[in-house]
Design an enzyme around this catalytic site. Structure first.
Site, PDB file in Angstrom:
ATOM      1  N   ASN A   1       1.172  -1.055   0.144  1.00 47.29           N
ATOM      2  CA  ASN A   1       0.484  -0.055   0.074  1.00 47.29           C
ATOM      3  C   ASN A   1       0.790   1.551   0.274  1.00 47.29           C
ATOM      4  OD1 ASN A   1      -2.586   1.573   1.933  1.00 47.29           O
ATOM      5  ND2 ASN A   1      -2.597   1.420  -0.240  1.00 47.29           N
TER       6      ASN A   1
ATOM      7  N   ASP B   1       4.588  -5.053  -9.841  1.00 47.09           N
ATOM      8  CA  ASP B   1       5.228  -4.800  -7.706  1.00 47.09           C
ATOM      9  C   ASP B   1       6.108  -4.098  -8.547  1.00 47.09           C
ATOM     10  OD1 ASP B   1       6.371  -4.065  -6.059  1.00 47.09           O
ATOM     11  OD2 ASP B   1       6.605  -5.908  -5.137  1.00 47.09           O
TER      12      ASP B   1
HETATM   13  P1  4NP Z   1       3.188  -2.013  -3.708  1.00 47.31           P
HETATM   14  O1  4NP Z   1       4.631  -2.669  -3.577  1.00 47.31           O
HETATM   15  O2  4NP Z   1       2.432  -3.202  -3.287  1.00 47.31           O
HETATM   16  O3  4NP Z   1       3.090  -1.592  -4.776  1.00 47.31           O
HETATM   17  O4  4NP Z   1       2.878  -1.406  -1.941  1.00 47.31           O
HETATM   18  C1  4NP Z   1       5.446  -2.738  -2.519  1.00 47.31           C
HETATM   19  C2  4NP Z   1       6.238  -1.908  -1.422  1.00 47.31           C
HETATM   20  C3  4NP Z   1       6.706  -3.078  -0.070  1.00 47.31           C
HETATM   21  C4  4NP Z   1       7.019  -3.681  -0.446  1.00 47.31           C
HETATM   22  C5  4NP Z   1       6.881  -4.762  -1.363  1.00 47.31           C
HETATM   23  C6  4NP Z   1       6.090  -4.237  -2.736  1.00 47.31           C
HETATM   24  N1  4NP Z   1       7.790  -4.346   0.560  1.00 47.31           N
HETATM   25  O5  4NP Z   1       8.602  -6.096   0.486  1.00 47.31           O
HETATM   26  O6  4NP Z   1       8.444  -3.831   1.532  1.00 47.31           O
END
Ligand code: 4NP
Length: 159
Positions: free
Chosen positions: A10, A123
């Site tokens: 998020n 991602d």
């Molecule tokens: P999101 O991206 O799911 O698009 O917000 C990510 C943000 C942080 C992490 C993984 C995906 N993380 O592993 O901290």
């Protein structure tokens, strides 16, 4: 109608989707008809603004991200009418956490794309500038398609 965008942290994809969708609603004078939010499947970044790289790319496209990360809650599955995940892993986790009566609300956002064919909104967290730009392009396409679909459905059902 209440719509929740969900990704893992998020801090990248779902706050970007929320902002793009809210911008489309404002442009079309539809903001009052919808409640829009976003949330993450983990709580590692709870309380944080979106990733600075996501915010920088967003600003370059005229979007200002103010959302603070929060994890998905049990209540979200009742409160929201549509819960949109970014990739098949998101969908699997959401389906596992939902109750039987709420599973039908969970959908893959990429399925609403108008001009692209994507199963995954990837991602960008471990990616580069190109990956963040790609996320914005795909999310714009998917959000336009989503709004078009739910507005035409609501005209047919009168809701
Ligand atoms: P999101 O991206 O799911 O698009 O917000 C990510 C943000 C942080 C992490 C993984 C995906 N993380 O592993 O901290």
């Amino acid at each position: 109608m209440n719509i929740l965008f969900v990704c893992l942290g998020n801090i990248c994809r779902s706050p970007m989707a929320e902002t793009i969708f809210n911008t489309l609603l404002a442009e079309k004078n539809l903001s009052k008809k919808y409640e829009i939010d976003s949330a993450g499947l983990d709580n590692y970044h709870e309380g944080e603004l979106a990733d600075p790289r996501m915010r920088r790319h967003a600003e370059q496209h005229g979007y200002h991200l103010t959302h603070r990360s929060r994890p998905v809650t049990h209540n979200d599955f009742d409160h929201f009418d549509l819960i949109l995940g970014m990739d098949p892993a998101n969908i699997r986790t959401l389906l596992n956490r939902a109750t039987d009566i709420n599973r039908h609300k969970i959908k893959l956002l990429g399925d609403f794309c108008l001009t692209k064919t994507v199963a995954t909104i990837p991602d960008p967290y471990l990616g580069n500038d190109k990956d963040f730009e790609y996320v914005i392009t795909v999310l714009e396409d998917a959000c336009e398609g989503l709004l078009f679909k739910i507005e035409s459905d609501s005209k047919h059902t009168g809701s």
